[in-house]
Design a protein around this motif. Structure first.
Motif, mmCIF file in Angstrom:
data_model
loop_
_atom_site.group_PDB
_atom_site.id
_atom_site.type_symbol
_atom_site.label_atom_id
_atom_site.label_comp_id
_atom_site.label_asym_id
_atom_site.label_seq_id
_atom_site.Cartn_x
_atom_site.Cartn_y
_atom_site.Cartn_z
ATOM 1 N N VAL A 247 -0.838 13.036 -1.637
ATOM 2 C CA VAL A 247 -1.273 11.843 -1.880
ATOM 3 C C VAL A 247 -1.058 11.141 -0.581
ATOM 4 O O VAL A 247 -2.029 10.220 -0.051
ATOM 5 C CB VAL A 247 -0.307 11.074 -2.639
ATOM 6 C CG1 VAL A 247 -0.404 9.446 -2.779
ATOM 7 C CG2 VAL A 247 -0.573 11.518 -4.391
ATOM 8 N N GLN B 136 1.192 4.278 -2.791
ATOM 9 C CA GLN B 136 0.920 5.626 -2.612
ATOM 10 C C GLN B 136 2.142 6.174 -3.278
ATOM 11 O O GLN B 136 1.934 7.499 -3.950
ATOM 12 C CB GLN B 136 0.551 5.898 -1.174
ATOM 13 C CG GLN B 136 -0.757 5.176 -0.791
ATOM 14 C CD GLN B 136 -2.086 5.775 -1.425
ATOM 15 O OE1 GLN B 136 -1.945 6.598 -2.545
ATOM 16 N NE2 GLN B 136 -3.146 5.782 -0.654
ATOM 17 N N SER C 143 -4.132 12.027 1.762
ATOM 18 C CA SER C 143 -5.433 11.586 1.326
ATOM 19 C C SER C 143 -5.444 10.026 1.505
ATOM 20 O O SER C 143 -6.391 9.358 1.690
ATOM 21 C CB SER C 143 -5.950 11.891 0.184
ATOM 22 O OG SER C 143 -4.918 11.730 -0.862
ATOM 23 N N GLY C 144 -4.064 9.598 1.597
ATOM 24 C CA GLY C 144 -4.034 8.123 1.865
ATOM 25 C C GLY C 144 -4.198 7.496 3.493
ATOM 26 O O GLY C 144 -4.295 6.363 3.855
ATOM 27 N N TYR C 145 -3.477 8.285 4.303
ATOM 28 C CA TYR C 145 -3.251 8.000 5.432
ATOM 29 C C TYR C 145 -3.884 8.650 6.529
ATOM 30 O O TYR C 145 -4.049 8.378 7.790
ATOM 31 C CB TYR C 145 -1.504 8.045 5.903
ATOM 32 C CG TYR C 145 -1.108 6.933 5.056
ATOM 33 C CD1 TYR C 145 -0.828 5.727 5.870
ATOM 34 C CD2 TYR C 145 -0.344 6.964 3.899
ATOM 35 C CE1 TYR C 145 -0.293 4.756 5.092
ATOM 36 C CE2 TYR C 145 0.407 6.016 3.465
ATOM 37 C CZ TYR C 145 0.318 4.856 3.993
ATOM 38 O OH TYR C 145 1.113 3.910 3.532
ATOM 39 N N GLN D 73 -7.552 17.044 3.607
ATOM 40 C CA GLN D 73 -6.401 16.744 2.942
ATOM 41 C C GLN D 73 -5.734 18.087 2.592
ATOM 42 O O GLN D 73 -4.493 18.083 2.514
ATOM 43 C CB GLN D 73 -6.426 15.517 1.989
ATOM 44 C CG GLN D 73 -7.664 15.353 1.264
ATOM 45 C CD GLN D 73 -7.318 15.056 -0.259
ATOM 46 O OE1 GLN D 73 -6.380 15.456 -0.799
ATOM 47 N NE2 GLN D 73 -8.130 14.325 -0.696
ATOM 48 N N VAL E 247 -9.984 13.137 6.776
ATOM 49 C CA VAL E 247 -9.349 12.857 5.443
ATOM 50 C C VAL E 247 -9.784 13.911 4.220
ATOM 51 O O VAL E 247 -9.146 14.193 3.443
ATOM 52 C CB VAL E 247 -9.592 11.318 5.148
ATOM 53 C CG1 VAL E 247 -10.842 11.112 4.892
ATOM 54 C CG2 VAL E 247 -8.686 11.065 3.759
ATOM 55 N N SER E 248 -11.074 14.363 4.751
ATOM 56 C CA SER E 248 -11.450 15.102 3.505
ATOM 57 C C SER E 248 -10.944 16.570 3.697
ATOM 58 O O SER E 248 -11.090 17.338 2.856
ATOM 59 C CB SER E 248 -13.023 15.450 3.613
ATOM 60 O OG SER E 248 -13.458 15.783 4.834
ATOM 61 N N TYR F 221 0.724 -1.145 -0.042
ATOM 62 C CA TYR F 221 -0.092 -0.092 0.173
ATOM 63 C C TYR F 221 0.815 1.387 0.093
ATOM 64 O O TYR F 221 0.646 2.271 -0.850
ATOM 65 C CB TYR F 221 -0.934 0.000 1.060
ATOM 66 C CG TYR F 221 -1.864 1.170 1.284
ATOM 67 C CD1 TYR F 221 -2.740 1.286 0.312
ATOM 68 C CD2 TYR F 221 -1.827 2.064 2.363
ATOM 69 C CE1 TYR F 221 -3.535 2.750 0.538
ATOM 70 C CE2 TYR F 221 -2.566 3.195 2.461
ATOM 71 C CZ TYR F 221 -3.464 3.316 1.589
ATOM 72 O OH TYR F 221 -4.226 4.239 1.610
ATOM 73 N N ARG G 165 -9.893 8.580 9.670
ATOM 74 C CA ARG G 165 -11.493 8.651 9.179
ATOM 75 C C ARG G 165 -11.965 10.347 9.785
ATOM 76 O O ARG G 165 -11.511 10.847 10.855
ATOM 77 C CB ARG G 165 -12.282 7.848 9.982
ATOM 78 C CG ARG G 165 -13.574 7.748 9.805
ATOM 79 C CD ARG G 165 -14.395 6.670 10.466
ATOM 80 N NE ARG G 165 -16.026 6.548 9.818
ATOM 81 C CZ ARG G 165 -16.689 7.304 10.028
ATOM 82 N NH1 ARG G 165 -16.389 8.315 11.121
ATOM 83 N NH2 ARG G 165 -17.944 7.062 9.592
ATOM 84 N N GLY G 166 -12.519 10.927 9.234
ATOM 85 C CA GLY G 166 -13.121 12.276 9.574
ATOM 86 C C GLY G 166 -12.451 13.529 9.262
ATOM 87 O O GLY G 166 -12.988 14.572 8.933
#
Lengths: 295, 391
Positions: free
Chosen positions: A253, A7, A256-258, A267, A264-265, A3, A261-262
């Motif tokens: 990148v 990325q 937004s990859g790591y 980024q 991440v938007s 993963y 939750r909550g």
């Protein structure tokens, strides 16, 4: 591990485009001391030229060459018509003029071609994919990386090893003194715009070729991101522009990859936060020098 | 002295003309204000919409108008900008004195402009916005011509679950617009009710949320999907035509072959053109079946006037909006063409048969209509079925 590398490869693919655009900003800045906000619109001009030529049935390779040529001509025209007369008018005038050129070109393009997204169909060969380290990479990604490395090297060589490059450095150091030494500063500045435009054209074609879709506002966001990359690396430094482009892509990148939750938007906000922090510590960017004197 | 008398007569005559002219303007004809995004990011939906709108007005006027009165109209380009759209709404109401608004772009714009219209009592007919709680947000003058997002999201999830055998879904949501947020919200709720599993909940309430203004490259989330132990049966996109095809293309390039599901935001032939063959396994909800003979006359007239096929369902929705207006006024307005009377006429509409289905406003200003499911196939948008969802 898979993963993470996936990325990382994504970031390299994206960073190459940012780097190409960022060098264009940097080279014009280092010669003229002006930030050309219309640089992003050169990507748009290159893409639309290529699209028109392909639709007219011109073979792909020739169409690409012509599109780059058209973009270089636009670069020369922009400098000649809009920037030459305000060269000594001060930084704010130059910035406002370049913003005006940017808006004008975008609107002109909309008036001619309308504003809807269009599809750029490039030969199938470029979208062929193969697998590297568990991730998918397409031919155009490899071409983009190669173009970035080759063109960066070419620009460095031009500036360090050729007569024009020497003259460019002289103009960048002190425009008036260079002028008195018999260097035709107009020609040198034109040369800087040609180099910047060619880089923008290549970046524009690779970008639209990869994502297929393009429209008249494509240059704006990409231009802003590349500009920030150039500032991060240190405006005027070629190594800085390239490094800045890749750092920018890695931040985007990986956030937004790591990010959890909550958040991440947000980024993009995180990316810019890091950039602000870097500039607080190093106000001239990572590779910029602080003793730069502009005339 | 003689000159004075003549002047007085002339002034009197002028005053009478102005007064009667003014009186006539208020009652005797209907003026429609069209708010369409002819440029900017929303134009893929609205250029077709404005064409459908103009076609309907011309047809109606050629056939004798509404109640024998010619329909007047003004169309403004909102440039896909909320501020421009609200300024134009004020202009349409204050200067152009329109009686009804049609079009109004995406839900963000529809609500902002709808509220201005509500304050002046001007009814508005949204032709693209599908936000089901529009009436609660704006008031009783706001009507939708299409169905609501709850209906289309339910239809898509039912079709995917029952017909395509989809049990797991990964959701991507454009978090900058009310439409895409509502679409993903309703899809997740209904899909889970049916017994499906949402795999993207570790990302956020609406899966992977993105801002379309800053995202062209979706590889970070695509890497996330690839890293899943089991690939999702479907990827659901709460997306518009700007970024939808980019996501589809990048999914396929990365080797993810899950079914792609979406709502009417993906309804435009440009999606199939930009994504190419990558768009083949994409299903989305839409408002009309252009293969149905009911639409033949419309398509023929559209082709004759614009030398192209309608690029999406929004051409038919805007066309329906004008005929719906004619139907409501002729049936329920009793010759009173004031905005208030038009609003009341619209509210009484039952069983208006349009190209996009049957419209009734008996149970509120959002009609419950049949949802058509389309699939992209080799650059075309083909109807696969129609669903009346159980909600």
């Amino acid at each position: 591990m898979g993963y993470f590398t996936a990325q990382l490869i994504s970031a390299v693919k994206l960073g190459s485009i940012y780097a190409l655009v960022a060098i264009g900003y940097s080279i014009v800045y280092s010669i003229m001391g002006m930030i050309n906000f219309a640089h992003g619109e050169l990507l748009m001009i290159a893409t639309f030229s290529l699209w028109v030529l392909l639709n007219a049935g011109v073979p792909f390779a020739l169409a690409v060459a012509l599109a780059i040529l058209v973009t270089a001509l636009f670069g020369i025209l922009i400098e000649r018509i809009a920037y030459r007369s305000i060269r000594d008018a001060g930084e704010s005038t130059q910035i406002i003029t370049s913003l005006a050129v940017s808006i004008f070109l975008e609107a002109l393009c909309q008036a001619i071609f309308n504003s809807s997204s269009k599809a750029l169909i490039i030969p199938d060969f470029f979208s062929k994919t193969f697998r590297i380290l568990d991730t998918t990479v397409s031919v155009i990604d490899v071409v983009t990386l190669a173009c970035t490395l080759i063109l960066t090297l070419a620009v460095v060589l031009i500036i360090r090893r050729t007569a024009v490059g020497k003259a460019m450095r002289a103009v960048a150091d002190n425009m008036e003194a260079a002028d008195l030494m018999g260097i035709d500063k107009n020609r040198i500045i034109t040369a800087a715009f040609v180099i910047g435009s060619v880089l923008a054209a290549v970046a524009g074609i690779l970008y639209s070729g990869k994502y297929t879709s393009f429209s008249n506002d494509m240059g704006f966001m990409l231009g802003v991101k590349a500009f920030i990359a150039a500032v991060l690396g240190g405006l005027g430094s070629l190594t800085g522009a390239v490094t800045g482009g890749y750092i920018m892509a890695v931040l985007e990148v990986f956030f937004s990859g790591y990010l959890p939750r909550g958040v991440v938007s947000y980024q993009t906000a995180f990316t810019f936060l890091v950039l602000i922090l870097v500039l607080l510590v190093r106000p001239n960017g990572l590779f910029g020098s602080s003793n730069r004197q502009r005339s | 002295m003689k000159n004075r008398i003549i002047s007085a007569i002339l002034i009197g005559a002028l005053a009478i003309t102005l007064l009667t002219g003014g009186a006539l303007a208020g009652t005797d004809h209907i003026k429609i204000g069209g708010l369409f995004a002819l440029t900017g990011w929303f134009d893929s939906y609205d250029v077709a919409g404005s064409k459908g709108f103009k076609l309907a007005v011309e047809e109606i006027n050629a056939a004798g108008g509404v109640d024998g009165h010619e329909l007047e109209f003004v169309i403004y380009d909102t440039t896909s900008d909320l501020q421009t759209a609200t300024n134009l709404t004020n202009k349409l109401i204050e200067q152009d004195k329109v009686d009804v608004l049609v079009g109004l772009n995406d839900p963000n714009t529809d609500i902002a402009c709808g509220i201005i219209a509500q304050e002046s009592g001007i009814p508005s007919l949204a032709t693209v916005s599908t936000l089901p709680y529009t009436q609660e947000r704006v008031g009783d003058t706001a009507f939708l011509v299409p169905y609501g997002d709850n209906v289309q999201a339910a239809a898509v999830s039912e079709y995917a679950f029952k017909e395509l055998g989809v049990r797991t879904a990964y959701v991507l949501t454009n978090n900058t617009d009310e439409y895409t947020i509502a679409l993903s919200t309703f899809f997740q709720a209904h899909f889970q009710e049916l017994g499906g599993t949402i795999l993207s909940l570790d990302q956020g309430d609406l899966g992977y949320e993105y801002d379309e203004n800053t995202s062209t490259d979706f590889s970070p989330v695509i890497n996330q999907i690839k890293a899943l132990d089991v690939q999702p049966d479907a990827v659901f996109l709460g997306s518009f035509t700007d970024e939808g095809p980019l996501i589809i293309k990048q999914l396929r390039e990365a080797g993810i072959d899950s079914i792609v599901l979406s709502g009417d935001g993906l309804d435009d032939l440009s999606v199939a053109q930009i994504a190419g063959a990558a768009s083949n396994n994409t299903y989305f909800s839409t408002h009309v079946n252009y293969a149905d003979p009911v639409t033949d006359a419309f398509i023929e007239a559209y082709r004759a006037k614009y030398s192209e096929d309608p690029q999406n369902a929004f051409a038919a929705l805007a066309y329906d909006a004008v005929y719906l207006l004619k139907y409501a006024v002729e049936k329920y307005a009793n010759g009173d063409y004031s905005p208030a009377s038009i609003r009341n006429a619209l509210a009484q509409v039952t069983d208006f048969e349009g190209l996009t289905g049957t419209i009734s406003y008996a149970n509120g200003n959002v009609p419950t209509k049949t949802v058509f499911i389309n699939q992209f196939k080799d650059g075309e948008s083909l109807n696969v079925t129609s669903v009346v969802p159980e909600i």
